[in-house]
Design a protein around this motif. Structure first.
Motif, mmCIF file in Angstrom:
data_model
loop_
_atom_site.group_PDB
_atom_site.id
_atom_site.type_symbol
_atom_site.label_atom_id
_atom_site.label_comp_id
_atom_site.label_asym_id
_atom_site.label_seq_id
_atom_site.Cartn_x
_atom_site.Cartn_y
_atom_site.Cartn_z
ATOM 1 N N ALA A 129 -3.580 83.649 58.381
ATOM 2 C CA ALA A 129 -2.682 82.714 58.229
ATOM 3 C C ALA A 129 -3.670 81.568 57.489
ATOM 4 O O ALA A 129 -2.726 81.039 56.998
ATOM 5 C CB ALA A 129 -2.243 82.135 59.680
ATOM 6 N N LEU A 130 -4.448 81.065 57.951
ATOM 7 C CA LEU A 130 -5.193 80.100 57.388
ATOM 8 C C LEU A 130 -5.034 79.849 55.644
ATOM 9 O O LEU A 130 -4.375 78.912 55.225
ATOM 10 C CB LEU A 130 -6.521 79.518 57.806
ATOM 11 N N GLY A 131 -4.674 81.890 54.852
ATOM 12 C CA GLY A 131 -4.268 81.244 53.783
ATOM 13 C C GLY A 131 -3.112 81.159 53.277
ATOM 14 O O GLY A 131 -2.813 80.649 51.940
ATOM 15 N N HIS A 132 -2.256 80.667 53.980
ATOM 16 C CA HIS A 132 -0.624 80.122 54.123
ATOM 17 C C HIS A 132 -1.053 78.665 54.398
ATOM 18 O O HIS A 132 0.775 78.054 54.006
ATOM 19 C CB HIS A 132 0.217 80.832 55.019
ATOM 20 N N VAL A 133 -1.969 77.572 53.883
ATOM 21 C CA VAL A 133 -2.256 76.500 54.375
ATOM 22 C C VAL A 133 -2.627 75.707 53.635
ATOM 23 O O VAL A 133 -3.668 76.184 52.864
ATOM 24 C CB VAL A 133 -3.099 76.067 55.800
ATOM 25 N N ALA A 134 -1.314 74.824 53.234
ATOM 26 C CA ALA A 134 -1.835 73.567 51.563
ATOM 27 C C ALA A 134 -2.994 73.149 51.820
ATOM 28 O O ALA A 134 -3.811 72.521 51.331
ATOM 29 C CB ALA A 134 -0.976 73.557 51.348
ATOM 30 N N GLY A 135 -2.318 72.500 53.015
ATOM 31 C CA GLY A 135 -3.354 71.769 53.808
ATOM 32 C C GLY A 135 -2.861 71.075 54.920
ATOM 33 O O GLY A 135 -2.104 71.297 55.320
ATOM 34 N N TYR A 136 -3.921 69.406 55.102
ATOM 35 C CA TYR A 136 -3.398 68.907 56.529
ATOM 36 C C TYR A 136 -3.669 67.616 55.974
ATOM 37 O O TYR A 136 -3.680 67.061 55.401
ATOM 38 C CB TYR A 136 -4.624 69.325 57.468
ATOM 39 N N THR A 137 -2.548 66.740 56.629
ATOM 40 C CA THR A 137 -2.764 65.324 56.928
ATOM 41 C C THR A 137 -2.510 64.967 58.525
ATOM 42 O O THR A 137 -2.143 65.292 59.253
ATOM 43 C CB THR A 137 -1.087 64.985 56.424
ATOM 44 N N VAL A 138 -1.765 63.409 58.426
ATOM 45 C CA VAL A 138 -1.976 62.341 60.091
ATOM 46 C C VAL A 138 -0.271 62.444 60.585
ATOM 47 O O VAL A 138 0.598 62.617 59.105
ATOM 48 C CB VAL A 138 -2.971 61.407 59.368
ATOM 49 N N SER A 139 -0.069 63.096 61.250
ATOM 50 C CA SER A 139 1.462 62.761 62.344
ATOM 51 C C SER A 139 1.827 62.180 62.795
ATOM 52 O O SER A 139 1.022 61.991 63.799
ATOM 53 C CB SER A 139 2.480 64.149 62.842
ATOM 54 N N ASN A 140 2.401 61.278 63.283
ATOM 55 C CA ASN A 140 3.489 60.473 64.826
ATOM 56 C C ASN A 140 3.570 61.460 65.074
ATOM 57 O O ASN A 140 5.269 60.607 64.561
ATOM 58 C CB ASN A 140 2.942 59.078 64.409
ATOM 59 N N ASP A 141 3.840 61.218 66.157
ATOM 60 C CA ASP A 141 5.501 62.391 66.371
ATOM 61 C C ASP A 141 5.720 61.316 67.614
ATOM 62 O O ASP A 141 5.721 61.854 69.045
ATOM 63 C CB ASP A 141 4.715 63.930 67.284
ATOM 64 N N VAL A 142 6.305 60.445 66.731
ATOM 65 C CA VAL A 142 6.742 59.629 68.028
ATOM 66 C C VAL A 142 8.045 60.162 68.671
ATOM 67 O O VAL A 142 8.762 60.791 68.134
ATOM 68 C CB VAL A 142 8.181 58.226 67.194
ATOM 69 N N SER A 143 7.910 59.942 70.208
ATOM 70 C CA SER A 143 9.283 60.597 71.165
ATOM 71 C C SER A 143 9.931 59.504 71.423
ATOM 72 O O SER A 143 8.783 58.167 72.269
ATOM 73 C CB SER A 143 8.679 61.030 72.360
ATOM 74 N N GLU A 144 11.251 59.830 72.163
ATOM 75 C CA GLU A 144 11.816 59.199 73.324
ATOM 76 C C GLU A 144 12.361 59.681 74.827
ATOM 77 O O GLU A 144 12.794 60.860 74.858
ATOM 78 C CB GLU A 144 13.116 58.238 73.308
ATOM 79 N N ARG A 145 10.705 59.470 75.480
ATOM 80 C CA ARG A 145 10.387 60.092 77.199
ATOM 81 C C ARG A 145 11.862 60.438 77.743
ATOM 82 O O ARG A 145 12.173 61.474 78.744
ATOM 83 C CB ARG A 145 9.242 59.826 77.515
ATOM 84 N N ASP A 146 12.750 59.129 77.936
ATOM 85 C CA ASP A 146 14.097 59.595 78.424
ATOM 86 C C ASP A 146 14.921 60.417 78.130
ATOM 87 O O ASP A 146 15.564 60.917 79.048
ATOM 88 C CB ASP A 146 14.420 58.214 78.586
ATOM 89 N N PHE A 147 15.334 60.057 76.227
ATOM 90 C CA PHE A 147 16.117 61.792 75.815
ATOM 91 C C PHE A 147 15.665 62.468 75.953
ATOM 92 O O PHE A 147 16.233 63.706 75.845
ATOM 93 C CB PHE A 147 15.879 60.478 74.723
ATOM 94 N N GLN A 148 14.387 62.776 76.009
ATOM 95 C CA GLN A 148 13.609 63.845 76.015
ATOM 96 C C GLN A 148 13.781 64.299 77.169
ATOM 97 O O GLN A 148 13.582 66.013 77.305
ATOM 98 C CB GLN A 148 12.392 63.753 75.894
ATOM 99 N N LEU A 149 13.743 64.013 78.267
ATOM 100 C CA LEU A 149 13.729 64.346 79.470
ATOM 101 C C LEU A 149 14.384 64.670 80.409
ATOM 102 O O LEU A 149 15.145 65.203 81.070
ATOM 103 C CB LEU A 149 12.088 63.822 80.584
ATOM 104 N N GLU A 150 15.183 63.428 80.234
ATOM 105 C CA GLU A 150 16.198 63.125 81.117
ATOM 106 C C GLU A 150 17.900 63.291 80.595
ATOM 107 O O GLU A 150 18.560 63.651 81.126
ATOM 108 C CB GLU A 150 16.355 61.523 82.228
ATOM 109 N N HIS A 151 17.966 62.975 79.310
ATOM 110 C CA HIS A 151 19.317 63.153 78.783
ATOM 111 C C HIS A 151 19.045 64.885 77.721
ATOM 112 O O HIS A 151 19.898 65.521 77.267
ATOM 113 C CB HIS A 151 19.124 62.552 77.413
ATOM 114 N N SER A 152 17.817 65.612 78.156
ATOM 115 C CA SER A 152 17.529 66.890 77.342
ATOM 116 C C SER A 152 18.499 68.319 77.624
ATOM 117 O O SER A 152 19.015 68.610 76.556
ATOM 118 C CB SER A 152 15.845 67.452 77.286
#
Length: 283
Positions: A146-169
């Motif tokens: 699998a690692l031979g298919h990776v170009a590179g790495y970067t930083v990600s901020n997976d911003v989330s809205e928890r009410d939408f995620q859990l109560e409206h989901s």
């Protein structure tokens, strides 16, 4: 070497920061840093061009830093990939990777403003290691492959809205993950072979200068290799696609910290990959 995209949204210019810290123009090689560029040995060609001196210096002063890869075909996200984060979410650690998706239009630059969506009461931060695919991954034979298919790495901020995620989901999470600007990415793309041990990187997040998350990729339940292998059994990962690999403990969902509000400042960093900073603004 660090790959970057500089300029206003939709008009970013591809560039590379060389080992001396000089920003150089990549337009002699490509019109953008995208899946086609990565699939065509773009990283190796960039190295050759740097060695041969074929890339002119680019004055980056004052230029916006865009996401380091042009609009990906898909952003695949892995949930609860750190045991302590699963616990603070009230869940048992998963026995198989849990995935959800974010639309490509959530992806913005590392320093761009993040918009709190209308009706939000629980907007949250998540520092994550992001994997950028460089070679099509489908039905891979092993995690080692699998690692031979990776170009590179970067930083990600997976911003989330928890009410939408859990109560409206309705049973899935994407409603809480998909608002515009909800995936700052970058500031740059580090080639995979320049990250000596991707399973030994420190991740941190801060809100208004106060520490929130402080962990390491060594604590991931499923490694990068295992995730790319596992995903390839169920879907096709194309060059330029992004995989967010999960977040450690220390988010607002834990109940230990307040949720984000208008004017708050998020900062997140990953050892060797760079640091982001975003200000929150209400829609």
């Amino acid at each position: 070497m660090r790959l970057v995209r500089l300029g206003e949204p939709g008009r970013e210019r591809p560039a590379v920061i060389d080992d001396q810290g000089v920003t150089r123009d990549l337009t002699p090689l490509t019109h953008d840093i995208d899946g086609a560029f990565l699939a065509a040995d773009g990283i190796a060609r960039t190295r050759r061009a740097l060695t041969e001196g074929g890339l002119p210096v680019l004055d980056a002063e004052g230029l916006r830093v865009g996401p380091p890869v042009a609009k990906p075909g898909v952003v695949v996200c892995v949930g609860q990939n750190y045991a302590a984060h699963a616990a603070e979410s009230g869940s048992e650690p998963p026995t198989r990777p849990v995935i959800f998706f974010k639309p490509p239009n959530t992806v913005v630059g590392a320093y761009d403003e993040v918009r709190i969506p209308r009706g939000s009461v629980k907007t949250d931060w998540e520092v994550e290691l992001a994997v950028v695919i460089g070679k099509r991954a489908q039905y891979l034979d092993s995690p080692e492959q699998a690692l031979g298919h990776v170009a590179g790495y970067t930083v990600s901020n997976d911003v989330s809205e928890r009410d939408f995620q859990l109560e409206h989901s309705g049973g899935q999470w994407s409603k809480g993950k998909s608002a515009a600007t909800f995936n700052p990415l970058g500031p740059h793309l580090v080639p995979a072979d320049e990250v000596p041990d991707v399973q030994n990187l420190r991740l941190r997040s801060f809100v208004n200068g106060e520490p929130r998350q402080d962990s390491g990729t060594a604590d991931m339940i499923f490694s990068v290799a295992q995730l790319v292998y596992d995903l390839s059994q169920y879907l096709v990962l194309d060059p330029g696609d992004v995989v967010n690999t999960g977040t450690p403990e220390g988010v607002a969902l834990s109940g230990r910290f307040p949720y984000l509000k208008d004017g708050d400042v998020m900062e997140i960093d990953i050892e060797g990959l760079g640091r982001q900073r975003q200000t929150l603004a209400a829609d």
